[in-house]
Structure formats: structure tokens, C-alpha cells
Design an enzyme around this catalytic site. Structure first.
Site, PDB file in Angstrom:
ATOM      1  N   LYS A 188       0.859  -1.193   0.000  1.00  0.00           N
ATOM      2  CA  LYS A 188       0.000   0.000   0.000  1.00  0.00           C
ATOM      3  C   LYS A 188       0.893   1.239   0.000  1.00  0.00           C
ATOM      4  O   LYS A 188       1.751   1.394   0.861  1.00  0.00           O
ATOM      5  CB  LYS A 188      -0.900  -0.005   1.244  1.00  0.00           C
ATOM      6  N   ASP A 232      -2.815  10.213   3.693  1.00  0.00           N
ATOM      7  CA  ASP A 232      -4.196   9.775   3.878  1.00  0.00           C
ATOM      8  C   ASP A 232      -4.949  10.764   4.770  1.00  0.00           C
ATOM      9  O   ASP A 232      -4.876  10.703   5.988  1.00  0.00           O
ATOM     10  CB  ASP A 232      -4.207   8.368   4.511  1.00  0.00           C
ATOM     11  N   LYS A 254     -10.428  12.643   8.303  1.00  0.00           N
ATOM     12  CA  LYS A 254      -9.936  12.280   9.633  1.00  0.00           C
ATOM     13  C   LYS A 254      -9.927  13.499  10.549  1.00  0.00           C
ATOM     14  O   LYS A 254      -9.800  14.635  10.067  1.00  0.00           O
ATOM     15  CB  LYS A 254      -8.483  11.772   9.524  1.00  0.00           C
ATOM     16  N   ASP A 299       1.598   6.464   5.515  1.00  0.00           N
ATOM     17  CA  ASP A 299       0.606   5.507   5.036  1.00  0.00           C
ATOM     18  C   ASP A 299       1.063   4.811   3.740  1.00  0.00           C
ATOM     19  O   ASP A 299       0.339   4.003   3.174  1.00  0.00           O
ATOM     20  CB  ASP A 299      -0.740   6.216   4.825  1.00  0.00           C
ATOM     21  N   ASP A 308     -12.274   6.716   3.907  1.00  0.00           N
ATOM     22  CA  ASP A 308     -11.037   6.548   4.683  1.00  0.00           C
ATOM     23  C   ASP A 308     -10.564   5.089   4.688  1.00  0.00           C
ATOM     24  O   ASP A 308      -9.453   4.793   5.106  1.00  0.00           O
ATOM     25  CB  ASP A 308     -11.258   7.051   6.115  1.00  0.00           C
ATOM     26  N   GLU A 329      -9.405   3.412   2.380  1.00  0.00           N
ATOM     27  CA  GLU A 329      -8.923   3.528   0.999  1.00  0.00           C
ATOM     28  C   GLU A 329      -7.831   2.523   0.659  1.00  0.00           C
ATOM     29  O   GLU A 329      -7.678   2.148  -0.499  1.00  0.00           O
ATOM     30  CB  GLU A 329      -8.411   4.961   0.744  1.00  0.00           C
ATOM     31  N   ARG A 366      -7.537  -0.637   1.246  1.00  0.00           N
ATOM     32  CA  ARG A 366      -8.040  -1.893   0.685  1.00  0.00           C
ATOM     33  C   ARG A 366      -8.502  -1.710  -0.757  1.00  0.00           C
ATOM     34  O   ARG A 366      -8.462  -2.658  -1.547  1.00  0.00           O
ATOM     35  CB  ARG A 366      -9.150  -2.446   1.592  1.00  0.00           C
TER      36      ARG A 366
HETATM   37  N1  BES Z   1      -4.194   4.585   6.999  1.00  0.00           N
HETATM   38  C1  BES Z   1      -5.273   4.257   7.846  1.00  0.00           C
HETATM   39  C2  BES Z   1      -4.903   3.285   8.960  1.00  0.00           C
HETATM   40  C3  BES Z   1      -3.846   3.705   9.946  1.00  0.00           C
HETATM   41  C4  BES Z   1      -4.198   4.144  11.212  1.00  0.00           C
HETATM   42  C5  BES Z   1      -2.501   3.611   9.640  1.00  0.00           C
HETATM   43  C6  BES Z   1      -3.228   4.497  12.125  1.00  0.00           C
HETATM   44  C7  BES Z   1      -1.526   3.967  10.559  1.00  0.00           C
HETATM   45  C8  BES Z   1      -1.889   4.405  11.810  1.00  0.00           C
HETATM   46  C9  BES Z   1      -6.396   3.633   7.024  1.00  0.00           C
HETATM   47  O1  BES Z   1      -6.498   4.060   5.718  1.00  0.00           O
HETATM   48  C10 BES Z   1      -7.681   4.016   7.687  1.00  0.00           C
HETATM   49  O2  BES Z   1      -7.975   5.167   7.689  1.00  0.00           O
HETATM   50  N2  BES Z   1      -8.392   3.034   8.206  1.00  0.00           N
HETATM   51  C11 BES Z   1      -9.621   3.278   8.856  1.00  0.00           C
HETATM   52  C12 BES Z   1     -10.581   2.182   8.441  1.00  0.00           C
HETATM   53  C13 BES Z   1     -12.002   2.432   8.821  1.00  0.00           C
HETATM   54  C14 BES Z   1     -12.552   3.625   8.088  1.00  0.00           C
HETATM   55  C15 BES Z   1     -12.804   1.195   8.500  1.00  0.00           C
HETATM   56  C16 BES Z   1      -9.384   3.262  10.361  1.00  0.00           C
HETATM   57  O3  BES Z   1      -8.507   2.528  10.817  1.00  0.00           O
HETATM   58  O4  BES Z   1     -10.024   4.029  11.047  1.00  0.00           O
HETATM   59 ZN    ZN Z   2      -4.769   4.716   4.865  1.00  0.00          ZN
HETATM   60 MG    MG Z   3      -7.684   5.804   5.517  1.00  0.00          MG
END
Ligand code: BES
Ligand code: ZN
Ligand code: MG
Length: 493
Positions: free
Chosen positions: A259, A264, A271, A282, A341, A343, A345
């Protein structure tokens, strides 16, 4: 930093760093080395009650006319359970001690009978991994957490064997440092285009690298990846890397998929601002793929390996995708984007598919900073591991313990399928809010795996070290490079 390998101690000045392990005839060894001072050193050890547990350090200035100016003695309790990680940690300690004393160059001496060549190479590995600093943006050099250590002169009768063992570890170290550099780089200086250019630089070490631009991604119908990218002024790229260490066979042993979200924001599902700066890393999964491919190429692995990284920026804008949009992935499956968010996947869906199509690997491993939920589950000590093959998961678990990059097996069986059911498309991109957020991500990815042996490593918790650790100074950790190099090495050299 530089290592010089020599057989016998020959240097006449400077700092002598002596590692002595429990149960070795250390006084005899030292006195042969420095007859003139041996009684003085012995006496000093007695005075401070030098032992191998608590009080195991001694730093002495030697009288004028001695073979060295200063001697530092470090005692280690080297017993039969001394592991690879202990050797790395010992190396790390040496770096910290020398740096605290602002020493640039030291002569390192150990007893060859106590430390075998590959053990010494692992120690050098620990020394060098701990010299990493990301200092490029300080204009005031005083603010820098300096690494002073530049040169180690290693004296050992085994020096030839150590040097050949070191060849591999040096390659891995170079890979880890590349990963750390990329993870640490701010997003204004590491857009998808700039990151793809970093990948192209690896051509000069013999990797086959191809860069696919937006036009090509549209032709390939990577609708999921393109949907994420459409909100940003910075265009997306996909990069593939290839190394064939065994040209006599056609098969591809591994594909590593990363990835690469260079920033992000969350997109329209934006966020909260607190801590958002962390989302510069990210792209950690793609950085591991690049560092790993660099290491494997530098040490000329006998395996056939490939990498695919998906590079996008997730931004909110007038052109950004909306919650509720439906996109069509390269596989033909449609996805309802409930949360912009989630994204990572979406990006992986298309590049996992593409990697299988292009390389037909025996095994595919993806790395992604995919979910915050993995930190809630298992913290920042280990990566979350999800696999469709138990033997493969067991193999990785063992290797993680060996190299000190641990993974923890998490569920991704079909009982979780219902979590991502959508009312209007083949699936939705988030779970139904009943917990298991990391598994929801993994089960989504599994939809894009044909019948390949697959593993997903959620590295959201381990990509950034919040404080100094052995072999890993605070900052981008490079987690994954050493682990996956070990996997390749163990199976194919
Ligand atoms: N890049 C984030 C995940 C992340 C969180 C990486 C903390 C490093 C540190 C990912 O894209 C994300 O935002 N995931 C969401 C998923 C949710 C919307 C289902 C999350 O973890 O809140
Ligand atoms: Zn992300
Ligand atoms: Mg995200």
C-alpha cells in the site's frame, strides 16, 4: 558507516572496544594484546567490581605510549541461549555506548572462540542498524541527534568468513535504510510520482522496474485504485519490480504487494486533525516492498521475486469520490465505498489482482498500514498477520521470532464474509460496525485472491517507532524488510 576487517590487532592509537563474554579467559587474551597495561586493566576491573550482569562496563584512558589511547570493556553474559536478536541488541548497545562518548572510530576486538563468524556479522548488523538517523531537514545542526560513529575496525582471525557473512546483512541494512528514509519523508516531498521515481532508481542495481501512469491504469480498468486517487491533484502510479535469481525456471516464487498512500486525509470521510500528520507514513507497505527488493537484488538472491506498489494520495476535493459511490475493480467485482477513509483496501484490491495476473506467483504477501483497529487489538509490538494458509502463517510466525519482527495470527475465515455484504454492490469497503475492524479489511482483500497462497500483514502499528528501540532508532522502523528477507533466504538463499 564503514567496517574494516583485519586479522590481528595492528592499530596503535585510538579507542579499543573490547567485548568479553562470560567464561572466557579474558585476562589472558587482553594481556597478550596489551602486555604493558594488563595489570592496570585487571586492577581497574577489580576496583569497580566488574561483573557480567549489572556492572559490566569499563572505560579507561591508557597511559601515554600504550598501543591504544583508551579501552572500553563491555561484558556480556553469552550463554547457550544467546540468540540472533541478542547479538543484534549487543551491536546496538555498542553503537549507543560509542555515540554517547562521541567516538567516531573504534577498534573492535572479541574472542574468536566465543563468537562465530555469522554471530559477529549479526553483531555488526546491530551496530549499523542503530546508526540510522533522519536528519536532512535540520538547518541548525545542533538540533540533530547526532550519529558520531563512522568506522569500526574489526579484528578477528575469522575476518574473511565474517566479511562474506556480512555481505548479506549489509544488503539488508541498505534495504532497511531505504524503507526508513521513505517512511520518514514528508508527503510534500514524496508524492506518488516522486515515490515512483525512487522505485525507478532501483534499476541501477539490476531490478526490472516498470512505471504505470494514470492512462495505463485506466486501460487496465483499475477502478478501485483510481477512485481513491481522483480527489488529488497528484496523479496515481503503480510500479512493478522484478528480480529473477533463477533464470532456469519460469515460476515466480513470491510477489510482494505494498500500500502506497503517500498521504491519507481520509478523503471526504475526513480524519480528525489531531495526529493527522502521521498519515505521511501511510505508504509504509510500499516502502517495505522497495527496501526488500533492494536488499534481495543487492545480495543477489537465488529466488524469483516481484513487487507491486500502488501509489495514490487520498484527498478531499471537488473531484473526490463520495461515500456511497460504487466503483468497479479490475477483477470485475463492484464495491460500494461506504467510507472513503478505508482507501488502502481499495488500492490493494486492484494491485493484488494485477500482481497475480502479471506474475502468477506461488505465494503473495501484501503489506499495508491498513487499520487503526490493529493497534487497538495488538498494540505496536507486532504486525497483524492474516493468511489463507496455516503452514505459511506458522512459518512466518517462527521467522518473526528469529529476526525480532514478530507477527500475530489473526482470523480471516469465511465466517466474517457477511460483514462486508452490500445491498447494492458485490461488497462494501467497511465492516458492519460489530468490531473486528482489521479482519473486515483482510476479508475484503481476500476477495481479490484467486487460489494463490496469500498473506496480509497489517503494519499500521509497527511502521513508526514512537521511541528508540534496540536496532531501531525512533521514527520509521523498516519493519518487514528483515522478516521477508529471512523468508526468501530460508527457502531459496
Ligand atoms: N491509513 C489508515 C490506517 C492507519 C491508522 C494507519 C493508524 C496507521 C496508523 C487507514 O487508511 C484508515 O484510515 N483506516 C480506517 C478504516 C475504517 C474507516 C474502516 C481506520 O482505521 O479508522
Ligand atoms: Zn490509509
Ligand atoms: Mg484511511
Amino acid at each position: 558507516m564503514k567496517f574494516n576487517f583485519n586479522s590481528e590487532f595492528s592499530r596503535d592509537k585510538g579507542v579499543l572496544f573490547f567485548v568479553c563474554a562470560k567464561n572466557e579467559p579474558m585476562h589472558e587474551y587482553l594481556s597478550n594484546l596489551d602486555k604493558k597495561n594488563s595489570n592496570y586493566i585487571k586492577q581497574a576491573m577489580k576496583v569497580v567490581n566488574f561483573n557480567y550482569k549489572e556492572n559490566n562496563k569499563l572505560d579507561l584512558i591508557l597511559p601515554k605510549g600504550s598501543r591504544s589511547d583508551r579501552i572500553i570493556i563491555l561484558g556480556v553474559n553469552k550463554n547457550s541461549s544467546f540468540s540472533d536478536i541478542d547479538l543484534g541488541k549487543l551491536g546496538s548497545t555498542i553503537t549507543t555506548m560509542l555515540n554517547n562518548k562521541k567516538i567516531k572510530e573504534a577498534s573492535l576486538i572479541l574472542n574468536d572462540k566465543t563468537f562465530k563468524a555469522n554471530e559477529l556479522a549479526l553483531m555488526l548488523y546491530g551496530i549499523s542498524l542503530n546508526t540510522y538517523r533522519f536528519n536532512k531537514y535540520f538547518s541548525d545542526k545542533k538540533k540533530i541527534k547526532e550519529n558520531y560513529l563512522e568506522t569500526i575496525n574489526l579484528y578477528s582471525a575469522n575476518h574473511k568468513n565474517i566479511k562474506s557473512e556480512w555481505y548479506r546483512f549489509n544488503a539488508i541494512k541498505e534495504g532497511v535504510f531505504l524503507t526508513r528514509d521513505l517512511v520518514s519523508e514528508p508527503s510534500n516531498n514524496l508524492t506518488p510520482l516522486l515515490l515512483s521515481k525512487e522505485a525507478l532508481k532501483l534499476r541501477k542495481i539490476g531490478l526490472k522496474v516498470e512505471q504505470l501512469d494514470e492512462k495505463k491504469l485506466k486501460q487496465l480498468k483499475m477502478g478501485a485504485l483510481l477512485g481513491v486517487a481522483q480527489g488529488s491533484a497528484n496523479k496515481p502510479y503503480v510500479v512493478t519490480l522484478e528480480w529473477r535469481g533463477n533464470k532456469s525456471k519460469k515460476t515466480m516464487d513470491y510477489s510482494f504487494v505494498g500500500k502506497g498512500v503517500t498521504f491519507d486525509t481520509g478523503g471526504i470521510s475526513i480524519k480528525p486533525s489531531g495526529g493527522m500528520e502521521e498519515m505521511k507514513y501511510d505508504m509504509g507497505g510500499s516502502a517495505v516492498v522497495l527496501g526488500l527488493m533492494k536488499a534481495l537484488a543487492l545480495r543477489k538472491t537465488k529466488a524469483n521475486v516481484s513487487g507491486v506498489i500502488g501509489l495514490v494520495e487520498n484527498m478531499p476535493s471537488g473531484t473526490a469520490q463520495r461515500p456511497g459511490d460504487v466503483v468497479k475493480s479490475m477483477s470485475g467485482q463492484t464495491i460500494e465505498v461506504i467510507n472513503t477513509d478505508a482507501e488502502g483496501r481499495l488500492v490493494l484490491a486492484d494491485i493484488l489482482w494485477y500482481a497475480q495476473k502479471k506474475f502468477q506467483p506461488k505465494k503473495i504477501i501484501d503489506l499495508a498500514t491498513l487499520t487503526g483497529a490493529i493497534i487497538v487489538s495488538i498494540g505496536q509490538e507486532k504486525a497483524g498477520m492474516f493468511s489463507n494458509n496455516k503452514d505459511f502463517a506458522d512459518e512466518l510466525t517462527k521467522l518473526g521470532l528469529k529476526v525480532g519482527e514478530e507477527v500475530w495470527n489473526m482470523p480471516v475465515d469465511d465466517s466474517y464474509e457477511k460483514d462486508i455484504r452490500s445491498d447494492i454492490a458485490d461488497m462494501k469497503n467497511v465492516g458492519s460496525g460489530r468490531g473486528a475492524g482489521s479482519t473486515a479489511g483482510a476479508i475484503f482483500l481476500k476477495r481479490f485472491i484467486k487460489d494463490t497462497i496469500w498473506m496480509h500483514l497489517d503494519i499500521a502499528g509497527v511502521t513508526w517507532a514512537k521511541s528508540d528501540r534496540p536496532m531501531t532508532p525512533k521514527g520509521g522502523s523498516g519493519f518487514g524488510v528483515r522478516l521477508l528477507d529471512e523468508l526468501v533466504f530460508k527457502n531459496f538463499k
